[in-house]
Design an enzyme around this catalytic site. Structure first.
Site: not given
Length: 307
Positions: A132, A228, A287
């Site tokens: 990924s 963040e 996945h």
């Protein structure tokens, strides 16, 4: 209110713990983990684990996906050491696992981190295996530094835009909204966190995966990933840099047959950038191929190494 929360409010808590308080609830205090913070431009010193093989063949280097860590591939690494004799490294990306946090989260930066690590370990050439997000980092490294990469395995991702295939915005929102009481047992904290994630994260397996990032520090619970930075760079993570260069080494794109991350629409771009690529699928795998079908995954990697 706990003593730790009071210290934070009076400014005596270390700034890098980045306190977040939730009004109207008593003794609820979620802290960002105490981590090393890197400057935005320099490579970070990635944390890694080494599984030492007795052979002299080129080492394997595993790169995990978004919200993952080096431990995702520990059992795979141990099996590959036993079956191939090769040294295997599993690596924490920046802003993940125990690696330092940085405000930057691009594939160019993550590739620079990897190059820095390999130089530090005196590894002149490796076989990169990335899942990924880690697969995109591996592709970027192969395209930018082809001399470092003997061969490449890209696990259930392509060099294409993946935004439409993911729910990562919802995952991030759910993790940011989490509120967990202080000074409770870890098992209770995990149940509380999962209950709160359930509204936006419907799949049980995904909730369990995200919860691997919940850590305890002195009775308080935090996410060890840099939410963040991930949120700010999600568009970068879902896309892929533009390249005119190619990587001509042996390449395997390994997809899950039940996953939509590598589709026939992606084949032209794969062939353009990786002219020696083979594309295979593992039946009944999602996945997370290495978790769903570990034996098939390992066998496919070994066959690729021997080809």
């Amino acid at each position: 209110m706990s003593a730790l929360c009071r210290l934070a409010l009076t400014g005596r808590l270390r700034a890098r713990q980045s306190l977040r308080l939730f009004p109207g609830q008593q003794d609820v205090c979620v802290l960002a983990p105490s981590v090393r913070t890197a400057s935005s431009s320099s490579p970070v010193n990635l944390t890694y684990d080494v599984f030492d093989g007795k052979g002299e063949s080129t080492p394997l280097v595993f790169l995990h996906g978004l919200f993952g860590s080096k431990s995702n591939f520990h059992s795979i690494a141990k099996s590959l050491v036993q079956r191939t004799g090769r040294k295997v490294l599993t690596v924490d990306a920046r802003n993940h696992g125990n690696s330092p946090h940085s405000s930057v989260l691009t594939y160019e930066a993550m590739s620079s981190d990897l190059k820095h690590l390999l130089a530090k370990l005196h590894i002149e050439k490796c076989i990169l295996i990335g899942h990924s997000m880690g697969g995109k980092t591996a592709m970027t490294t192969a395209l930018m530094q082809p001399g470092l990469v003997e061969s490449l395995v890209v696990v259930d991702i392509s060099p294409s835009q993946t935004t439409t295939r993911t729910n990562f915005h919802s995952y991030i929102q759910a993790m940011q909204e989490m509120k967990i009481s202080s000074d409770i047992p870890r098992s209770t904290a995990r149940r509380m966190a999962e209950d709160q994630l359930r509204r936006l994260v419907k799949e049980h397996s995904v909730r369990q995966f995200l919860l691997t990032n919940l850590v305890e520090q002195n009775g308080h619970y935090a996410w060890r990933v840099n939410l963040e930075a991930i949120s700010a760079h999600l568009d970068d993570i879902m896309s892929f840099p533009n390249f005119t260069s190619t990587y001509d080494g042996p390449t395997l794109f390994l997809g899950g047959a039940s996953s939509a991350y590598i589709s026939s629409d992606d084949y032209p771009e794969i062939q353009r950038l990786f002219p020696n690529a083979d594309i295979q699928y593992i039946p009944d795998a999602s996945h997370w191929i290495h978790a769903d079908k570990p034996l098939d995954f390992i066998s496919t990697i070994i066959s690729f190494l021997q080809s």
